[in-house]
Enzyme design. Structure first.
Site, mmCIF file in Angstrom:
data_model
loop_
_atom_site.group_PDB
_atom_site.id
_atom_site.type_symbol
_atom_site.label_atom_id
_atom_site.label_comp_id
_atom_site.label_asym_id
_atom_site.label_seq_id
_atom_site.Cartn_x
_atom_site.Cartn_y
_atom_site.Cartn_z
ATOM 1 N N TRP A 102 -21.629 14.489 10.326
ATOM 2 C CA TRP A 102 -20.642 14.264 9.284
ATOM 3 C C TRP A 102 -20.996 14.964 7.975
ATOM 4 O O TRP A 102 -22.144 14.947 7.544
ATOM 5 C CB TRP A 102 -20.532 12.760 8.982
ATOM 6 C CG TRP A 102 -19.652 12.062 9.979
ATOM 7 C CD1 TRP A 102 -18.857 12.647 10.912
ATOM 8 C CD2 TRP A 102 -19.500 10.650 10.128
ATOM 9 N NE1 TRP A 102 -18.204 11.674 11.634
ATOM 10 C CE2 TRP A 102 -18.578 10.445 11.180
ATOM 11 C CE3 TRP A 102 -20.029 9.540 9.474
ATOM 12 C CZ2 TRP A 102 -18.194 9.178 11.593
ATOM 13 C CZ3 TRP A 102 -19.645 8.279 9.880
ATOM 14 C CH2 TRP A 102 -18.742 8.098 10.936
ATOM 15 N N GLU A 111 -5.819 -4.109 -0.391
ATOM 16 C CA GLU A 111 -6.139 -5.209 0.533
ATOM 17 C C GLU A 111 -7.297 -6.076 0.044
ATOM 18 O O GLU A 111 -7.583 -7.116 0.625
ATOM 19 C CB GLU A 111 -6.498 -4.636 1.915
ATOM 20 C CG GLU A 111 -5.317 -4.097 2.699
ATOM 21 C CD GLU A 111 -5.018 -2.625 2.412
ATOM 22 O OE1 GLU A 111 -5.428 -2.122 1.347
ATOM 23 O OE2 GLU A 111 -4.372 -1.987 3.254
ATOM 24 N N LYS A 139 -16.284 16.585 10.725
ATOM 25 C CA LYS A 139 -17.376 16.527 11.687
ATOM 26 C C LYS A 139 -17.726 17.943 12.105
ATOM 27 O O LYS A 139 -16.970 18.600 12.807
ATOM 28 C CB LYS A 139 -16.958 15.683 12.890
ATOM 29 C CG LYS A 139 -18.014 14.679 13.245
ATOM 30 C CD LYS A 139 -17.541 13.661 14.218
ATOM 31 C CE LYS A 139 -18.712 12.752 14.554
ATOM 32 N NZ LYS A 139 -18.423 11.834 15.609
ATOM 33 N N THR A 170 0.873 -1.175 0.000
ATOM 34 C CA THR A 170 0.000 0.000 0.000
ATOM 35 C C THR A 170 0.909 1.224 0.000
ATOM 36 O O THR A 170 2.063 1.132 0.439
ATOM 37 C CB THR A 170 -0.872 0.056 1.267
ATOM 38 O OG1 THR A 170 0.007 0.129 2.385
ATOM 39 C CG2 THR A 170 -1.751 -1.160 1.385
#
Ligand code: ADP
Length: 545
Positions: free
Chosen positions: A446, A331, A441, A185
């Site tokens: 959100w 992944e 936030k 990654t």
């Protein structure tokens, strides 16, 4: 009681055998540093893979050992995919765009025995050579005439290496859970982590990738693979295409060159193409400026980052091309979801369809997904509830390479936390609203930075946009919009902010906008939000007093 069926292992070499017999004359076309248009067949590709497998054995690479590649998408990389994995070694694809220190870390961490390097990447490898600890030699992916001058002691030429090898090779049989490939990654924080794929995970992923409602390859397709083979196995396309015998076209180092991509599409009669959003922006800009058309292309798959609705609309309205957005990560091999219209969605207006296509899509069979709250309780699929996106399935990571039992990436119920925040609607359409570490936030609620970015890039004067949360004394955090404008464009702040009216909830509207010359990017071409937050660490909103 066991079933009474054959226990044939799912091995990458089985693809070679199958495609060689069934699609010997299907073409593989590529641009390389030493050839503007190389053309050969699956049969020739697999014959050369067998020569390469013999050469790798002679070099003394043992099963399970890693062989690194630093290469663009072309036929030699394709041969490496098959020869290395097919003979039981691990094909470690390395992204040449990573920071040099990361490339060095990765090569040493993976204990690469040899590196197979594109001509254009040689300057990087030359510079890093003294930092590599165990690399026994470097093979340059070119012919003798184009070999570079180099100080690297054991430097070999790919064409010379395989020239005198036999094209007879008995592909070994082994357990399907044997490691086949390794991809790190990009690790925006901390060191990159290795994801170690197996033959079984790769084959199951390739079967799923080819399904009609996933990438949907047929033998009649000509697939332009712009997604890099140096990252996440090129979305498994080198394998899915071999299952059905699709013609494969690869742009080599020219993957961000709209003119070359359009030319390849037209000369090779490409029907399906896949790439990250920035590639499509480059292609659409070129088509707009040149007036050129790409009539053979029917569908485009996009993923790796959120695809703005403006790309989806432009492809449909100007070129009659359907965009399929997918979501995935290193992944997850990477395919996790992809958008397809379901018959139960009823009649959709163009507007409704574009809205759906701008989401990340439906689960691919093999991947189970759920969204959970802070107590790890599953949230409803109502299109409203936001939660941590978790997945599990046979091509999802269980552990990171050499971090087994140190850094368990699974929760107590065996689900992998993707680090993304999402909603899922009653049709199963998943929408990423943010990465966990990027969520904004505001007053406890959100705000989706991705939604705001998609609206911003829909503005004709905006070339690229990113939204980050910054401190606000009243709301704790509010969205700050950072944009790059098209060349010579000017856009007053008030006009940019007014663009959001009616497109998002009023309280989502960014509090301010800043124009910059460029945004920081990661090695996979995504906006580096961490870097951007650092850049704007001392920023204060005008309404912050
Ligand atoms: P890297 O972190 O190295 O860039 P990945 O390619 O594994 O590596 O990145 C996966 C992440 O990219 C996902 O977790 C998600 O945040 C983002 N991503 C991938 N596809 C999409 C998409 N279609 N829309 C929004 N985000 C996406």
């Amino acid at each position: 009681m066991h079933g009474l069926m054959m226990d044939t292992p799912l091995l990458i070499s089985s693809l070679i055998r199958f495609a060689d017999l069934n699609y010997p004359d299907r073409e593989i076309v590529s641009v390389t540093a030493d050839n503007p248009l190389h053309r050969y067949t699956y049969r020739e590709a697999f014959a050369r893979s067998r020569k390469l497998a013999n050469a790798l054995r002679k070099l003394g690479v043992e099963p399970g050992e890693r062989v690194g590649t630093l290469a663009w998408n072309d036929y030699r990389h394709f041969e490496l995919y098959y020869a290395i994995s097919g003979s039981g070694m691990v094909c470690h694809t390395i992204n040449p765009r990573l920071y040099p220190e990361q490339v060095s870390y990765i090569v040493n961490h993976a204990e690469d025995q040899y590196l197979f390097v594109d001509l254009l990447v040689m300057p990087l490898v030359e510079a890093l050579w003294p930092t590599f600890k165990g690399v026994k030699g470097v093979v340059v992916l070119t012919n003798e005439a184009s070999m570079p001058d180099s100080q690297i002691p054991n430097l070999m030429c790919y064409e010379t290496l395989i020239a005198d090898e036999s094209d007879e090779f008995d592909w070994p049989e082994f357990d399907e859970n044997t490691a086949s490939a390794l991809c790190y990654t990009s690790g925006t924080t901390g060191n990159p982590k290795g994801v170690l794929y197996s033959h079984r995970s790769t084959l199951l992923h390739a079967f799923a990738g080819g399904l009609p409602d996933v990438l949907g390859f047929s033998g009649h397709d000509t697939a332009l693979m712009i997604v890099p083979m140096f990252h996440v196995n090129g979305w498994g396309i080198p394998f899915s295409s071999a299952i059905v015998g699709a013609k494969v076209v690869m742009p080599g180092p020219k993957m961000a060159d709209g003119e070359v991509l359009a030319a390849l599409m037209n000369t090779e009669q490409v029907t399906v193409a896949s790439g990250v959003p920035t590639i499509w922006l480059a292609l659409l800009a070129y088509l707009e400026a040149s007036g050129e058309k790409i009539p053979s292309v029917q569908r485009v798959s996009v993923g790796g980052a959120a695809c703005p609705r403006s790309i989806i609309e432009a492809f449909d309205q100007k070129h009659g091309i359907t965009v399929h957005q997918g979501w995935g990560m290193t992944e997850t091999s990477p395919l996790g979801t992809i958008f397809k219209v379901k018959p139960t969605m009823g009649e959709l207006t163009k507007d409704e369809l574009y809205d759906l296509q701008a989401k990340q899509g439906c689960g691919v069979f093999g991947i189970e997904m759920r969204i959970t709250d802070e107590n790890n309780e599953p949230l409803p699929w109502d299109g409203e509830a936001f939660g941590t996106l978790k997945v599990r399935g046979p091509w999802v990571i269980k552990d990171y390479f050499k971090l087994e039992s140190v850094d368990n990436p699974l929760d107590e119920e065996g689900w992998f936390d993707t680090g993304d925040v999402a909603t899922i609607d009653p049709h199963g359409v998943m929408q990423i609203t943010d990465r966990t570490k990027d969520v904004i936030k505001s007053g406890g609620e959100w705000i989706s930075s991705i939604d705001l970015e998609n609206v911003a890039v829909g503005h004709p004067k905006v070339a690229e946009a990113a939204v980050i949360g910054r401190y606000h004394p009243k709301w704790t955090e509010r969205p700050l919009l950072v944009v790059v404008l098209h060349e010579n464009a000017e856009l007053p702040k008030a006009d940019m902010l007014a663009w959001f009216d009616g497109k998002v909830a009023t309280w989502w509207k960014p509090n301010d906008v800043v124009v910059v010359d460029e945004l920081p990017h990661t090695a996979t071409g995504k906006v580096n939000k961490l870097g951007l937050r650092e850049q704007f660490a001392d920023y204060a909103f005008p309404d912050a007093d």
